[in-house]
Design an enzyme around this catalytic site. Structure first.
Site, PDB file in Angstrom:
ATOM      1  CG  HIS A  56      -1.810  -0.917   1.622  1.00 38.77           C
ATOM      2  ND1 HIS A  56      -2.923  -1.779   0.661  1.00 38.77           N
ATOM      3  CD2 HIS A  56      -2.224  -1.830   2.153  1.00 38.77           C
ATOM      4  CE1 HIS A  56      -3.397  -2.371   0.732  1.00 38.77           C
ATOM      5  NE2 HIS A  56      -3.475  -2.687   1.884  1.00 38.77           N
ATOM      6  CB  CYS A  91       2.001  -1.965  -5.459  1.00 41.77           C
ATOM      7  SG  CYS A  91       1.769  -2.466  -6.528  1.00 41.77           S
ATOM      8  CD  GLU A 136      -3.619   2.268  -3.677  1.00 43.32           C
ATOM      9  OE1 GLU A 136      -4.345   1.329  -3.200  1.00 43.32           O
ATOM     10  OE2 GLU A 136      -3.458   2.742  -4.248  1.00 43.32           O
ATOM     11  CG  ASN A 164      -8.364  -6.730  -3.611  1.00 42.86           C
ATOM     12  OD1 ASN A 164      -8.786  -7.371  -4.282  1.00 42.86           O
ATOM     13  ND2 ASN A 164      -7.586  -6.791  -2.729  1.00 42.86           N
TER      14      ASN A 164
HETATM   15 FE1  F3S Z   1       0.030  -3.441  -7.320  1.00 36.15          FE
HETATM   16 FE2  F3S Z   1      -2.461  -4.039  -7.936  1.00 36.15          FE
HETATM   17 FE3  F3S Z   1      -1.774  -6.156  -6.439  1.00 36.15          FE
HETATM   18  S1  F3S Z   1      -1.767  -1.890  -7.357  1.00 36.15           S
HETATM   19  S2  F3S Z   1      -0.474  -4.541  -4.356  1.00 36.15           S
HETATM   20  S3  F3S Z   1      -0.382  -5.530  -8.394  1.00 36.15           S
HETATM   21  S4  F3S Z   1      -3.527  -4.990  -6.720  1.00 36.15           S
END
Ligand code: F3S
Length: 293
Positions: A84, A106, A136, A227
């Protein structure tokens, strides 16, 4: 003894597992970096839970990788910034305290942070479409400084120049609605950056497809995972029957017994083995040698 009627029913049940499944690239990378850090530094802390999934957290804790709430709680070893991301003050604080920081943000979240920082430096108000208190979003706001705001339908900005970014896990309908509302306010300039993660979009589409053809959709993932919750919302909004579980042991046998077509879709922090466990349970809820229930 197994009931023959139930057995026939489960044999006729069709189970469709949505793709993609298992960890997304960002979560897999964060876990790998934490484990590598553990091997290198002997002790590793994560700032907040590394993933929103209790099974994975238990596993990591057994390996000695523990979550802390504040940088100051990291004593020795290294501190991992999860996928995040974190506001820039966290890196400053680590430097001040001499703590080794492992940045597992990420790269897609990192991109949103740099867009926000650039917009701020160019004099834009930065609007983040996402969940106000999600880590995030807090990390993106950190990079936006005093120019950052979380989108709300009632917001009115003084700045004539507005830049919009999205939390990587939000949905396109939400982003479109926010942009349409902001457009009505006639700012001199409105720049929109679609920063929603493609992997997230693929899972949301798969959830909607399953909702259209299944009697029941099982959404698998942590209850605090943004998500995963969005997937549950998409299925519910499509009018389909939905059950959200973290583990197979939470599945409702009676409800399953009434369903012929069952879909399984998982959030990006749900490990593949949990998805397999759930799909297996859905196929054979009355299996006698089951040890996970
Ligand atoms: Fe990154 Fe997408 Fe996973 S933003 S953490 S690849 S859901």
């Amino acid at each position: 003894m197994r009931d023959a009627g139930v057995k026939r029913q489960s044999e006729r049940r069709r189970v469709r597992v949505a793709r993609p499944t298992g960890f997304c690239f960002g979560v897999e990378r964060a876990i790998r970096l934490a484990r590598d850090g553990q091997a290198k530094h002997g002790r590793v802390f994560t700032l907040g839970e590394l993933v929103h999934n209790p099974s994975v957290l238990d596993e990591l804790e057994r390996e000695g990788i523990r979550a802390v709430k504040r940088v100051e709680q990291c004593r020795g070893g290294a501190l991992v910034i999860r996928a995040h991301g974190a506001p820039p003050e966290v890196a400053d604080r680590c430097r001040e305290l001499g703590i080794t920081m492992i940045d597992a943000t990420c790269p897609y979240v990192g991109k949103v942070q740099s867009v926000a920082r650039r917009l701020k430096s160019q004099g834009y108000a930065v609007v983040v479409v996402g969940e106000k208190n999600h880590p995030e979003v807090r990390s993106i706001l950190g990079f936006s400084g005093d120019a950052g705001r979380v989108y709300s339908p009632r917001m009115r900005l003084r700045s004539p120049k507005v830049g919009v970014v999205a939390q990587t896990t939000t949905s396109h309908p939400r982003l479109r609605e926010a942009v349409a509302n902001l457009n009505r306010l006639r700012y001199t300039e409105l720049r929109v950056f679609d920063t929603i993660c493609e992997e997230v979009t693929a899972r949301q589409r798969a959830a909607a497809r399953l909702a259209a053809v299944c009697d029941l959709v099982v959404v698998v993932g942590g209850r605090s995972s943004a998500n995963t919750s969005r997937l549950a919302e998409i299925v519910r909004d499509a009018g389909a029957e939905m059950v959200h579980v973290e583990r197979a042991s939470e599945l409702p046998r009676e409800r399953l017994a009434r369903c012929r077509r069952v879909g399984v879709v998982a959030g990006s922090s749900t490990p593949a083995w949990v998805v397999s466990e759930v799909a297996d349970f859905v196929r054979n809820p009355d299996k006698e040698d089951r040890t996970d229930v």
